[in-house]
Design an enzyme around this catalytic site. Structure first.
Site, PDB file in Angstrom:
ATOM      1  N   ASP A  13       0.939  -1.144   0.109  1.00  0.00           N
ATOM      2  CA  ASP A  13       0.054  -0.247  -0.051  1.00  0.00           C
ATOM      3  C   ASP A  13       0.919   1.104  -0.041  1.00  0.00           C
ATOM      4  OD1 ASP A  13      -1.891  -2.063   0.177  1.00  0.00           O
ATOM      5  OD2 ASP A  13      -2.660  -1.085   2.101  1.00  0.00           O
ATOM      6  N   ASP A  25     -15.035  -4.314  -0.243  1.00  0.00           N
ATOM      7  CA  ASP A  25     -14.676  -4.067   1.280  1.00  0.00           C
ATOM      8  C   ASP A  25     -15.465  -3.735   2.050  1.00  0.00           C
ATOM      9  OD1 ASP A  25     -12.059  -4.497  -0.187  1.00  0.00           O
ATOM     10  OD2 ASP A  25     -11.770  -2.246  -0.331  1.00  0.00           O
TER      11      ASP A  25
END
Length: 266
Positions: free
Chosen positions: A29, A151
């Site tokens: 990330d 998500d």
């Protein structure tokens, strides 16, 4: 006579026999050019590890990874993917297949990432708000080129809801209802993160993934959020997942990519 389905002694979840390939996805990330991890998707709770994401990817490739999951956190919140040059460098220097996303809002965005070297493009917020549009992309680019990221965070009534915009928007869409809207689209790859476990090293939510894999057997579900050990990798496969995203545990040395990758062929 009937028999109860088998359950895992550690999780109490119904086991789903794995009958297909399983893939380990080390995750990187990136925010402001640095490799970071957020706690439960909170941009105010960030841990920074290094300013060189390419070096991290090279290390994962040397350790035996075939795939990488690359996320542009800045773009996930604000739109406009910014890691094109990083993506290209990673692909050229490591040979990794890269699944990447963050801020993908248009067909041109998908094409741009594929041109930069992505094997699969991850579509999140738009996949929740405009499934018909993403279904068109699946038809144009093919189901092997698109990963839909759903998500999720459990609501007070036990319903799995879908926050968007880098998890900063509460969202009103529900997980199973959104998946239902993709029926007939050709969707294959679904990445599902339990936001409440992301970055916590508390273990994946195997109840969630067993529910998804049992109710959607045609989908290749990638588990994400909370992985802490090689046992979690093994258990994800046991419960029917097609892959698992590994982030913080690798960055903090809880186990190695090489140890995780060995579970792909067990």
């Amino acid at each position: 006579m009937t028999h109860d389905p088998p359950t895992d002694s550690d999780t109490g979840v119904i086991s789903v026999p794995d009958d297909g390939p399983f893939t380990v996805y080390p995750a990187i990330d990136v925010r402001d050019g640095a490799v970071v991890r957020l706690l439960k998707g909170d941009y105010e709770q960030e841990t920074r590890y290094t300013d060189n994401p390419v070096a991290v990817a090279e290390n994962y490739a040397r350790s035996g990874a075939a795939w990488l999951h690359l996320v542009d956190l800045d773009a996930a919140r604000a739109g406009g993917y910014t890691l094109g040059s990083t993506l290209t460098r990673i692909v050229e220097t490591t040979g990794l297949q890269v699944q990447t996303g963050g801020g993908v809002r248009s067909e041109d965005d998908v094409q741009r990432l594929l041109d930069a070297g992505a094997t699969r493009v991850v579509v999140g917020s738009l996949a929740v708000h405009e499934p018909e549009t993403v279904a068109q992309w699946l038809h144009r680019f093919g189901p092997e080129r698109i990963t839909v990221a759903l998500d999720t965070r459990i609501g007070p009534d036990g319903t799995w809801m879908l926050p968007t915009a880098g998890w900063t928007s509460v969202g009103e869409q529900e997980l199973t209802a959104t998946l239902h809207r993709y029926q007939g689209s050709g969707l294959r790859h679904v990445l599902c993160t339990d936001i409440g476990r992301d970055g916590t090293l508390s273990g994946p939510n195997f109840h969630l993934y067993t529910m998804l894999t049992r109710s959607n057997p045609a989908l290749d579900v990638q588990a994400s959020g909370g992985a802490r050990s090689v046992d979690d990798v093994r258990t994800a496969r046991k419960h029917g997942c097609a892959g698992i995203i590994l982030g913080k545990a690798l960055l903090e040395g809880r186990f190695t990519v090489a140890e995780a990758v060995r579970e792909e062929s067990v």
